[in-house]
Enzyme design. Structure first.
Site, short mmCIF file in Angstrom:
data_model
loop_
_atom_site.label_atom_id
_atom_site.label_comp_id
_atom_site.label_asym_id
_atom_site.label_seq_id
_atom_site.Cartn_x
_atom_site.Cartn_y
_atom_site.Cartn_z
CE LYS A 194 -4.33 -1.65 2.01
NZ LYS A 194 -5.40 -1.35 2.96
N GLY A 200 -2.18 2.85 13.65
CA GLY A 200 -1.56 2.12 12.54
C GLY A 200 -2.17 2.53 11.21
P1 NAP Z 1 -1.68 -1.85 12.74
O1 NAP Z 1 -1.03 -1.08 11.64
O2 NAP Z 1 -0.94 -2.96 13.41
O3 NAP Z 1 -2.17 -0.77 13.84
C1 NAP Z 1 -2.70 -1.09 15.10
C2 NAP Z 1 -2.05 -0.13 16.11
O4 NAP Z 1 -2.70 -0.26 17.35
C3 NAP Z 1 -0.58 -0.46 16.35
O5 NAP Z 1 0.16 0.74 16.32
C4 NAP Z 1 -0.61 -1.07 17.75
O6 NAP Z 1 0.61 -0.90 18.44
C5 NAP Z 1 -1.71 -0.26 18.38
N1 NAP Z 1 -2.25 -0.83 19.61
C6 NAP Z 1 -2.24 -2.12 20.04
N2 NAP Z 1 -2.85 -2.21 21.24
C7 NAP Z 1 -3.27 -0.96 21.58
C8 NAP Z 1 -3.96 -0.39 22.70
N3 NAP Z 1 -4.35 -1.15 23.72
N4 NAP Z 1 -4.23 0.92 22.70
C9 NAP Z 1 -3.82 1.69 21.69
N5 NAP Z 1 -3.15 1.24 20.62
C10 NAP Z 1 -2.88 -0.09 20.55
O7 NAP Z 1 -3.03 -2.50 12.21
P2 NAP Z 1 -4.08 -1.90 11.16
O8 NAP Z 1 -3.75 -2.40 9.81
O9 NAP Z 1 -4.19 -0.43 11.39
O10 NAP Z 1 -5.40 -2.66 11.61
C11 NAP Z 1 -5.95 -2.49 12.90
C12 NAP Z 1 -7.20 -3.35 13.05
O11 NAP Z 1 -8.16 -2.93 12.12
C13 NAP Z 1 -7.00 -4.83 12.79
O12 NAP Z 1 -7.77 -5.54 13.72
C14 NAP Z 1 -7.56 -5.05 11.40
O13 NAP Z 1 -8.11 -6.34 11.23
C15 NAP Z 1 -8.66 -4.01 11.37
N6 NAP Z 1 -8.94 -3.50 10.00
C16 NAP Z 1 -10.23 -3.53 9.56
C17 NAP Z 1 -10.52 -3.04 8.32
C18 NAP Z 1 -11.94 -3.10 7.81
O14 NAP Z 1 -12.15 -2.89 6.61
N7 NAP Z 1 -12.91 -3.30 8.65
C19 NAP Z 1 -9.51 -2.50 7.51
C20 NAP Z 1 -8.21 -2.47 8.00
C21 NAP Z 1 -7.94 -2.97 9.26
P3 NAP Z 1 1.71 -2.09 18.37
O15 NAP Z 1 2.07 -2.24 16.93
O16 NAP Z 1 2.80 -1.58 19.22
O17 NAP Z 1 1.03 -3.31 18.93
#
Ligand code: NAP
Length: 278
Positions: A71, A134
């Site tokens: 991406k 993220g």
């Molecule tokens: P990502 O890039 O890994 O971002 C998640 C962030 O949340 C990371 O920076 C993580 O830190 C942080 N985090 C973890 N625990 C936390 C807490 N307790 N409080 C605050 N921040 C915390 O993942 P992403 O791609 O953004 O995706 C995030 C979620 O969204 C996933 O569950 C994914 O399945 C979902 N998603 C859904 C869709 C949809 O279309 N519905 C689309 C994209 C993503 P660390 O890296 O330090 O753990």
């Protein structure tokens, strides 16, 4: 059954690696078939994203989605970005306009469309709180600001990450220094962390009693009912899961490639069925 492919069939697809997990081919091919459009949507397992983007022009591909891990990496190979994609710093949709490649991002737009369609919420003037900074949070916060949200608080356990989002729109995206206080003044609270799925399936991203009945909780996890969503249902707090965000990012991409509204209900149905069988 695939659509009937002829010499005139136009090509859409998705670039990623791995790619088997993608829901997009099933969702888009169903929509194309239902509308009787002469297109096919193909998953491409890509090793070299630069070459893959060149192939869009070389092979006259109408448009593609882009997923993990490309991406961000895809950006230098495109001719232009939409403002949203530029601010997010990631592209999930490429539109081939007669050999000129436009990079767009429909993830945040899908998030907003799901909120508008399901809960009739107008983004303008609203305050949001997002857990996680993220990729998903970045797409959502940029799209919210571009849709005239008042303010977006972001909190990540890694402070550097939430701080870095502040630079995208100064005074609009704010790294939260006080979760309790900022949640209290937010209209919509969002979970954009993986908390509530996989090995964290029984956990809450924050203490649920911080929410009140005038607020909305939006969990973008789409493959299960998270503990937070269950809590909201049991306590009469309006909530939404991530299924329709996934759906509408596809719906919006489809429209951008074809200029035709796809069959949303059928796409939702096949997404739910596919998720059940995962
Ligand atoms: P990502 O890039 O890994 O971002 C998640 C962030 O949340 C990371 O920076 C993580 O830190 C942080 N985090 C973890 N625990 C936390 C807490 N307790 N409080 C605050 N921040 C915390 O993942 P992403 O791609 O953004 O995706 C995030 C979620 O969204 C996933 O569950 C994914 O399945 C979902 N998603 C859904 C869709 C949809 O279309 N519905 C689309 C994209 C993503 P660390 O890296 O330090 O753990």
């Amino acid at each position: 059954m695939l659509n009937k492919i002829t010499g005139k069939t136009k090509i859409l697809g998705v670039f990623g690696n791995p790619i088997e997990h993608s829901f997009s081919p099933i969702m888009h091919n169903l929509a194309l078939k239902e509308l009787n459009l002469d297109y096919v949507y193909v998953p491409f397992l890509v090793d070299d994203i630069g070459l893959a983007v060149k192939s869009i022009k070389a092979m006259n591909i109408t448009g593609v989605n882009v997923t993990i891990p490309y991406k961000q990496k895809v950006i230098p190979f495109l001719d232009e970005l939409t403002l949203g994609a530029e601010k997010i710093g990631a592209v999930n949709t490429i539109i081939n306009k007669n050999g000129y490649l436009l990079g767009d991002n429909t993830d945040g737009l899908g998030f907003i469309k799901a909120l508008e369609e399901n809960l009739k919420i107008n983004i303008k003037g609203k305050t949001f709180f997002i857990f996680g900074a993220g990729g998903a949070s970045r797409a959502i916060s940029v799209s919210l600001v571009l849709s005239k949200a008042e303010k977006v608080f972001v909190y990540d356990i890694d402070k550097e990450k939430s701080k870095s989002l502040e630079n995208i729109f100064t005074n609009k995206i704010i790294s939260s220094e006080n979760i309790e206080k900022d949640i209290k003044i937010s209209d919509i609270v969002i979970n954009a962390t993986p908390i509530g799925m996989s090995e964290k399936k029984d956990e809450f991203p924050f203490s649920p009693d911080l929410l009140n009945k005038n607020q909305v909780f939006y969990d973008i996890i789409y493959n299960r009912k998270t503990p937070m969503i269950k809590y909201c249902e049991e306590n009469n707090i309006k909530s939404l899961n991530g299924l329709d965000m996934l759906l509408y990012q596809g719906v919006i991409s489809f429209y951008k490639w074809t200029n035709i509204e796809p069959p949303v209900e059928s796409m939702r149905k096949i997404l739910i069925e596919t998720l059940k069988n995962k």
